[in-house]
Write an enzyme that holds these catalytic residues in place. Structure first.
Site, PDB file in Angstrom:
ATOM      1  N   LYS A 123     -11.710 117.671  21.423  1.00 45.82           N
ATOM      2  CA  LYS A 123     -10.505 117.017  21.931  1.00 45.82           C
ATOM      3  C   LYS A 123      -9.386 118.035  21.948  1.00 45.82           C
ATOM      4  O   LYS A 123      -9.408 119.004  21.175  1.00 45.82           O
ATOM      5  CB  LYS A 123     -10.111 115.851  21.015  1.00 45.82           C
ATOM      6  N   ASP A 181      -6.854 112.081  29.172  1.00 43.94           N
ATOM      7  CA  ASP A 181      -6.616 111.106  28.102  1.00 43.94           C
ATOM      8  C   ASP A 181      -5.170 110.648  28.324  1.00 43.94           C
ATOM      9  O   ASP A 181      -4.654 110.775  29.450  1.00 43.94           O
ATOM     10  CB  ASP A 181      -6.818 111.750  26.716  1.00 43.94           C
TER      11      ASP A 181
HETATM   12  P1  NDP Z   1      -2.778 106.407  29.919  1.00 43.54           P
HETATM   13  O1  NDP Z   1      -1.822 107.503  29.654  1.00 43.54           O
HETATM   14  O2  NDP Z   1      -3.283 106.215  31.296  1.00 43.54           O
HETATM   15  O3  NDP Z   1      -2.139 105.009  29.443  1.00 43.54           O
HETATM   16  C1  NDP Z   1      -1.749 104.797  28.129  1.00 43.54           C
HETATM   17  C2  NDP Z   1      -1.101 103.427  28.026  1.00 43.54           C
HETATM   18  O4  NDP Z   1      -0.863 103.131  26.653  1.00 43.54           O
HETATM   19  C3  NDP Z   1       0.246 103.351  28.713  1.00 43.54           C
HETATM   20  O5  NDP Z   1       0.466 102.041  29.176  1.00 43.54           O
HETATM   21  C4  NDP Z   1       1.209 103.721  27.574  1.00 43.54           C
HETATM   22  O6  NDP Z   1       2.511 103.188  27.752  1.00 43.54           O
HETATM   23  C5  NDP Z   1       0.536 103.051  26.397  1.00 43.54           C
HETATM   24  N1  NDP Z   1       0.855 103.798  25.175  1.00 43.54           N
HETATM   25  C6  NDP Z   1       0.647 105.111  24.933  1.00 43.54           C
HETATM   26  N2  NDP Z   1       1.091 105.462  23.722  1.00 43.54           N
HETATM   27  C7  NDP Z   1       1.592 104.348  23.190  1.00 43.54           C
HETATM   28  C8  NDP Z   1       2.189 104.050  21.942  1.00 43.54           C
HETATM   29  N3  NDP Z   1       2.381 105.006  21.010  1.00 43.54           N
HETATM   30  N4  NDP Z   1       2.555 102.773  21.720  1.00 43.54           N
HETATM   31  C9  NDP Z   1       2.346 101.811  22.662  1.00 43.54           C
HETATM   32  N5  NDP Z   1       1.795 102.041  23.858  1.00 43.54           N
HETATM   33  C10 NDP Z   1       1.417 103.279  24.106  1.00 43.54           C
HETATM   34  O7  NDP Z   1      -3.970 106.622  28.884  1.00 43.54           O
HETATM   35  P2  NDP Z   1      -5.460 106.063  28.960  1.00 43.54           P
HETATM   36  O8  NDP Z   1      -5.469 104.691  29.535  1.00 43.54           O
HETATM   37  O9  NDP Z   1      -6.311 107.101  29.558  1.00 43.54           O
HETATM   38  O10 NDP Z   1      -5.830 105.999  27.401  1.00 43.54           O
HETATM   39  C11 NDP Z   1      -5.564 104.846  26.602  1.00 43.54           C
HETATM   40  C12 NDP Z   1      -6.417 104.904  25.348  1.00 43.54           C
HETATM   41  O11 NDP Z   1      -7.800 104.927  25.719  1.00 43.54           O
HETATM   42  C13 NDP Z   1      -6.234 106.127  24.450  1.00 43.54           C
HETATM   43  O12 NDP Z   1      -6.434 105.758  23.116  1.00 43.54           O
HETATM   44  C14 NDP Z   1      -7.346 107.047  24.897  1.00 43.54           C
HETATM   45  O13 NDP Z   1      -7.688 107.974  23.871  1.00 43.54           O
HETATM   46  C15 NDP Z   1      -8.449 106.043  25.126  1.00 43.54           C
HETATM   47  N6  NDP Z   1      -9.545 106.491  25.987  1.00 43.54           N
HETATM   48  C16 NDP Z   1      -9.299 106.911  27.258  1.00 43.54           C
HETATM   49  C17 NDP Z   1     -10.343 107.295  28.072  1.00 43.54           C
HETATM   50  C18 NDP Z   1     -10.162 107.643  29.512  1.00 43.54           C
HETATM   51  O14 NDP Z   1     -11.162 107.824  30.204  1.00 43.54           O
HETATM   52  N7  NDP Z   1      -8.948 107.729  30.019  1.00 43.54           N
HETATM   53  C19 NDP Z   1     -11.728 107.357  27.552  1.00 43.54           C
HETATM   54  C20 NDP Z   1     -11.884 106.807  26.225  1.00 43.54           C
HETATM   55  C21 NDP Z   1     -10.813 106.434  25.481  1.00 43.54           C
HETATM   56  P3  NDP Z   1       3.688 104.098  28.358  1.00 43.54           P
HETATM   57  O15 NDP Z   1       3.453 104.141  29.824  1.00 43.54           O
HETATM   58  O16 NDP Z   1       4.931 103.395  27.971  1.00 43.54           O
HETATM   59  O17 NDP Z   1       3.550 105.432  27.698  1.00 43.54           O
END
Ligand code: NDP
Length: 449
Positions: free
Chosen positions: A126, A166
């Site tokens: 990562k 991510d």
């Molecule tokens: P994105 O950046 O596309 O979206 C993240 C979302 O979560 C946004 O809506 C963001 O809100 C919100 N968010 C981020 N940080 C916080 C926080 N500290 N508190 C509250 N809300 C938060 O990321 P992904 O959708 O790609 O990833 C989301 C999760 O899924 C992560 O944990 C990631 O590790 C996991 N994941 C992702 C994969 C992928 O293929 N993308 C694969 C496997 C796991 P805002 O817009 O306000 O920042």
């Protein structure tokens, strides 16, 4: 507690004192593999626990870049190459101000087990940076990505380490990173990054894969308990890549998604969320979720004022935390249980605190654990790598069918392991046991390296 486990946990605590997220992830895994340790006393002599919890390599580096005002900024970059036991290091890059070594190590550690569960030949890693992409211009994002890759390139390669997206790293960032890598290397090594746009070597259905995969897993879990997604209410935290495509697939399976969120708050629309509007706000305008109520004034916006997200106070059948780590606390778990929740599906990595997970399991709530339920993204990344090697494209339907098969297999191996080790229905333990035994076997076969 098994004496060997107790000693190792003590040492890990001492060595990683300030790394709370990493310690949490390690304890969560090691806390569930006792049955394996009991049936394999040789693990102690072979130092399996010590080796599996120590990263092979941690790289940190300076990332200087220039903003639109001509000011020089400096961020810190990371790549944790945790385990190459079963394939090249593989795992995403996160750009978020909260990024630190503990978060990088926890994510890389989780990734080893997740990748083992996919059944595909990929190790665990990562990376990322404390860079905050919010509010930055395209030009600033490109400057940052180019500087980041100017250092990272020497540590990665399609047979060495393959990063992906991510939080904060989507198709735009992967494009800039790939462009810079290609320029420095003077070679088109398509398989060095995944999550690429389809026009230059990306896989169809990669964007949808994590969210879709989560729903395939939840569907299988519900099926094993004689129920389904049909007519169920679903709340989903986050409105990023994972959340949006989990919502899309849940709706296709007959569920009603009634709430979504971002880091500022959540919207609740009892008539069912208009997902096209969410995509417009989040994917195209890169805006805030409260803008939803401009079009739907009857929907409710609840601001987040504490550690406990307001989304978990909404009564729902199924809750899908798809934003970030430790976003679902014990308080929230208690409210969900009181409101009659049936199942939790972890789309984000480690979204439930340990106390929340324990409470949910004690109350017989079905929990689909992140390292199994969100493995669809990395599995499809591996499918992207194989298409790059073959110089070939699968259709959307072909990729989705492979993803669905992989998620069904992952669910079955979690279910079987839970049954074999006497914890039927506990898919959290089942996932850890299935992955751990595979990794331990590979470690023993490869000797002390
Ligand atoms: P994105 O950046 O596309 O979206 C993240 C979302 O979560 C946004 O809506 C963001 O809100 C919100 N968010 C981020 N940080 C916080 C926080 N500290 N508190 C509250 N809300 C938060 O990321 P992904 O959708 O790609 O990833 C989301 C999760 O899924 C992560 O944990 C990631 O590790 C996991 N994941 C992702 C994969 C992928 O293929 N993308 C694969 C496997 C796991 P805002 O817009 O306000 O920042």
């Amino acid at each position: 507690m098994n004496e060997y486990l107790k000693d190792v946990l003590h040492d890990i605590n001492q060595k990683n004192l300030n790394e709370q997220e990493f310690l949490q992830a390690v304890k969560e895994v090691l806390g569930t593999v006792k049955p394996l340790l009991n049936s394999h006393p040789e693990y102690k002599k072979l130092a399996i626990l010590e080796r599996i919890t120590e990263p092979e390599r941690i790289i940190t580096f300076r990332v200087p870049w220039v903003n639109d005002k001509g000011e020089i900024k400096v961020n810190r970059g990371y790549r944790v190459q945790f385990s190459s036991l079963i394939g090249p290091y593989k795992g995403g890059l996160r750009f978020h101000p909260s990024v630190n070594q503990s978060i990088m190590k926890f994510l890389a550690f989780e990734q080893i087990f997740k990748n083992a569960l996919t059944g595909l030949p990929i190790g665990g890693g990562k990376g990322g940076s404390d860079f905050d992409p919010k509010g930055k211009s395209d030009n600033e994002i490109m400057n940052f990505c180019q500087s980041f890759m100017t250092e990272l390139y020497r540590h990665i390669g399609q047979d060495v380490d393959v990063p992906a997206g991510d939080i904060g790293v989507g198709a735009r960032e992967i494009g800039y990173l790939f462009g810079q890598y290609k320029r420095i290397r003077n070679a088109y090594e398509g398989g060095v990054l995944t999550g690429k746009a389809v026009s230059y070597g990306g896989s169809l259905a990669r964007k949808e894969a994590t969210g879709y995969g989560l729903i395939f897993y939840v569907r299988e879990m519900l099926k094993a308990h004689n129920t389904s997604l049909e007519n169920k209410t679903v709340t989903i935290s986050g409105s990023g890549n994972v959340a949006i495509y989990a919502a899309e697939k849940a709706i296709k399976n007959g569920a009603k998604v009634i709430a979504m969120s971002d880091s500022n708050g959540c919207i609740y629309d009892k008539n069912g969320i208009d997902l096209e509007l969410i995509k417009q706000i989040k994917e195209i305008q890169r805006g805030r979720i409260y803008e939803y109520i401009k079009k739907y004034p009857d929907a409710v916006y609840m601001e987040k004022n504490s550690n406990d997200s307001p989304i978990w106070t909404i009564k729902t059948d199924i809750a899908l935390p798809c934003a970030t780590q430790n976003e679902l606390t014990l308080n929230s778990a208690k409210i969900l249980v009181e409101n009659g929740v049936l199942a939790i599906g972890e789309g984000a990595n480690m979204p439930c605190t340990q106390e929340a997970t324990d409470y949910l399991l004690e109350n017989n709530i079905l929990v689909a654990p992140a390292k199994a339920a969100n493995a669809g993204g990395v599995a499809t990344s591996a499918i992207e790598m194989s298409q790059n090697s073959m110089r070939y494209y699968y259709t959307f339907e072909e990729v989705e069918a492979k993803l669905e098969r992989i998620m069904i297999n992952i669910f079955n191996s979690c279910k079987d392991s839970a049954e074999n080790y006497g914890c039927t229905g506990n898919y959290v333990a089942g996932a850890n046991l299935a992955a751990f035994s595979k990794l331990a076997e590979a470690m023993i076969a490869q000797g002390v390296v």
